[in-house]
Design an enzyme around this catalytic site. Structure first.
Site, mmCIF file in Angstrom:
data_model
loop_
_atom_site.group_PDB
_atom_site.id
_atom_site.type_symbol
_atom_site.label_atom_id
_atom_site.label_comp_id
_atom_site.label_asym_id
_atom_site.label_seq_id
_atom_site.Cartn_x
_atom_site.Cartn_y
_atom_site.Cartn_z
ATOM 1 N N ASP A 9 0.881 -1.170 0.000
ATOM 2 C CA ASP A 9 0.000 0.000 0.000
ATOM 3 C C ASP A 9 0.921 1.222 0.000
ATOM 4 O O ASP A 9 2.112 1.122 0.320
ATOM 5 C CB ASP A 9 -0.853 -0.058 1.275
ATOM 6 C CG ASP A 9 -1.485 1.265 1.631
ATOM 7 O OD1 ASP A 9 -2.189 1.821 0.773
ATOM 8 O OD2 ASP A 9 -1.246 1.750 2.749
ATOM 9 N N ASP A 11 -0.156 5.140 0.867
ATOM 10 C CA ASP A 11 -0.388 6.140 1.917
ATOM 11 C C ASP A 11 -0.478 5.497 3.296
ATOM 12 O O ASP A 11 -1.325 4.651 3.530
ATOM 13 C CB ASP A 11 -1.675 6.905 1.621
ATOM 14 C CG ASP A 11 -1.539 7.758 0.372
ATOM 15 O OD1 ASP A 11 -2.360 7.610 -0.539
ATOM 16 O OD2 ASP A 11 -0.574 8.539 0.296
ATOM 17 N N HIS A 81 -10.210 17.897 -7.120
ATOM 18 C CA HIS A 81 -9.259 16.805 -6.875
ATOM 19 C C HIS A 81 -7.991 16.969 -7.716
ATOM 20 O O HIS A 81 -6.876 16.651 -7.259
ATOM 21 C CB HIS A 81 -9.907 15.440 -7.125
ATOM 22 C CG HIS A 81 -9.109 14.325 -6.557
ATOM 23 N ND1 HIS A 81 -8.428 13.412 -7.331
ATOM 24 C CD2 HIS A 81 -8.829 14.021 -5.268
ATOM 25 C CE1 HIS A 81 -7.774 12.577 -6.531
ATOM 26 N NE2 HIS A 81 -8.014 12.917 -5.282
ATOM 27 N N ALA A 83 -6.691 19.850 -8.476
ATOM 28 C CA ALA A 83 -5.935 20.913 -7.770
ATOM 29 C C ALA A 83 -5.258 20.319 -6.540
ATOM 30 O O ALA A 83 -4.090 20.615 -6.246
ATOM 31 C CB ALA A 83 -6.875 22.046 -7.377
ATOM 32 N N THR A 121 -2.737 0.526 -4.359
ATOM 33 C CA THR A 121 -3.103 1.711 -3.585
ATOM 34 C C THR A 121 -4.371 2.375 -4.097
ATOM 35 O O THR A 121 -4.671 2.307 -5.300
ATOM 36 C CB THR A 121 -1.962 2.754 -3.630
ATOM 37 O OG1 THR A 121 -2.384 3.952 -2.973
ATOM 38 C CG2 THR A 121 -1.590 3.101 -5.064
ATOM 39 N N THR A 123 -4.654 5.577 -3.771
ATOM 40 C CA THR A 123 -4.230 6.926 -4.136
ATOM 41 C C THR A 123 -4.063 7.046 -5.647
ATOM 42 O O THR A 123 -3.911 6.038 -6.347
ATOM 43 C CB THR A 123 -2.932 7.295 -3.381
ATOM 44 O OG1 THR A 123 -2.873 8.697 -3.198
ATOM 45 C CG2 THR A 123 -1.695 6.833 -4.114
ATOM 46 N N ASP A 182 -1.670 -0.079 6.255
ATOM 47 C CA ASP A 182 -1.669 0.736 7.483
ATOM 48 C C ASP A 182 -3.062 0.932 8.060
ATOM 49 O O ASP A 182 -3.196 1.495 9.156
ATOM 50 C CB ASP A 182 -1.085 2.125 7.172
ATOM 51 C CG ASP A 182 -2.054 2.925 6.299
ATOM 52 O OD1 ASP A 182 -2.503 3.995 6.758
ATOM 53 O OD2 ASP A 182 -2.379 2.459 5.195
HETATM 54 C C1 XBP Z 1 -5.148 6.199 0.846
HETATM 55 C C2 XBP Z 1 -6.340 6.871 0.301
HETATM 56 C C3 XBP Z 1 -6.154 7.951 -0.709
HETATM 57 C C4 XBP Z 1 -5.359 9.107 -0.106
HETATM 58 C C5 XBP Z 1 -5.560 10.367 -0.910
HETATM 59 O O1 XBP Z 1 -4.698 5.360 -0.182
HETATM 60 O O2 XBP Z 1 -7.458 6.509 0.646
HETATM 61 O O3 XBP Z 1 -7.442 8.392 -1.059
HETATM 62 O O4 XBP Z 1 -5.857 9.363 1.209
HETATM 63 O O5 XBP Z 1 -5.163 10.139 -2.242
HETATM 64 P P1 XBP Z 1 -3.831 4.011 0.193
HETATM 65 P P2 XBP Z 1 -6.172 10.509 -3.446
HETATM 66 O O6 XBP Z 1 -3.728 3.926 1.702
HETATM 67 O O7 XBP Z 1 -4.616 2.880 -0.424
HETATM 68 O O8 XBP Z 1 -2.490 4.246 -0.460
HETATM 69 O O9 XBP Z 1 -6.690 11.908 -3.140
HETATM 70 O O10 XBP Z 1 -5.322 10.463 -4.693
HETATM 71 O O11 XBP Z 1 -7.238 9.463 -3.393
HETATM 72 MG MG MG Z 2 -2.875 3.240 3.342
#
Ligand code: XBP
Ligand code: MG
Length: 263
Positions: A9, A11, A81, A83, A121, A123, A182
């Protein structure tokens, strides 16, 4: 070695990024003349919604606005998003985000042992492209055979789709792979995909129920940041090394035990 691939993952796992995301969201709101300001406390709650666009839509839905106003705001979400993603990349570029303890070490050990690496991920891909070279070095993106991110799948975590996409693109089954996560959403996603899962919560997710994980640690640890003895249950070492991971993964495939506990 029974392990074939490690799937990370992003974030909260590769790096503790959510404060930078939170600042980026708030900057995007200001740029668009919206008097929204997500405090850390509110953002911690909003993190229970995976995906930045989905998170903003969830927030709008909770404002209790007349449908016409809510609809106008919903139409703004893609631009908001974009931005936000631009601002996140700027924050990463100036060094606002650092890798979590043990990530660089375990990636190095895995590469040396010939394991394949992947990312799964929620993200956006642009965030991954900005983050990897900045926190792991210019060549880091090339270390990953597969990067499955954001809208690559329609159902985001806790659905298993993003991990299933990564496994399909790796050409592997879950059996020889380990996922690193996480958050509650992430652990549920990885487990639903049938993966042995290592959970390393951050302060943002310390209160999440991560009991479904196979290993629960405060971080992966490394010589510079060894794990506190009280949090290393079942590791037999001061950090999670590839050989300890191999042993835990093999044992759990048969014994089905759960190891470790977060402090
Ligand atoms: C974490 C998320 C993401 C980030 C923000 O992703 O839920 O939405 O918080 O990124 P992960 P975006 O833990 O799966 O890596 O604004 O690009 O979604
Ligand atoms: Mg995460």
């Amino acid at each position: 070695m029974s392990l074939k691939a490690l799937i990370f993952d992003v974030d909260g796992t590769l790096a503790d990024t959510e404060e930078a995301h939170r600042q980026a969201f708030n900057a995007a709101f200001r740029q668009h003349g919206l008097a929204w300001d997500w405090s850390a406390l509110r953002y911690r709650d909003l993190l229970r919604v995976a995906g930045g666009k989905e998170r903003i839509l969830h927030y709008i839905a909770g404002l209790g606005l007349p449908e016409e106003e809510a609809g106008r705001l919903r139409d703004l979400v893609p631009a908001l998003h974009r931005a936000k993603t631009r601002r996140f990349a700027e924050l990463v570029a100036v060094g606002e985000v650092v890798p979590r303890p043990g990530v660089a070490r375990l990636l190095r050990e895995a590469r040396a042992a010939g394991l394949r690496l992947a990312i799964a991920t929620t993200t956006s891909p642009a965030n991954v492209a900005a983050l990897l070279p900045r926190i792991l070095g210019e060549a880091a993106t090339s270390w990953f055979s597969v990067i499955s991110a954001g809208d690559a799948v329609s159902r985001k975590k806790p659905a298993p789709d993003i991990y299933q996409d990564a496994l399909m693109r790796l050409g592997m089954t879950a059996k020889g792979c380990v996922a690193f996560e996480d958050s509650d959403l992430g652990v549920r996603s990885a487990k639903a995909a049938g993966l042995f899962t290592v959970a390393v919560p951050t302060t943002w997710t310390a209160d999440h129920d991560l009991s479904a994980a196979d290993v629960l640690l405060p971080s992966l640890g490394d010589p510079e940041s060894p794990l506190d003895p009280a949090t290393r249950h079942g590791l037999g070492g001061r950090w999670l090394g590839l050989h300890q991971l191999e042993r835990l993964h093999s044992a759990s495939a048969f014994a089905g035990d759960t190891y470790g506990s977060v402090a």
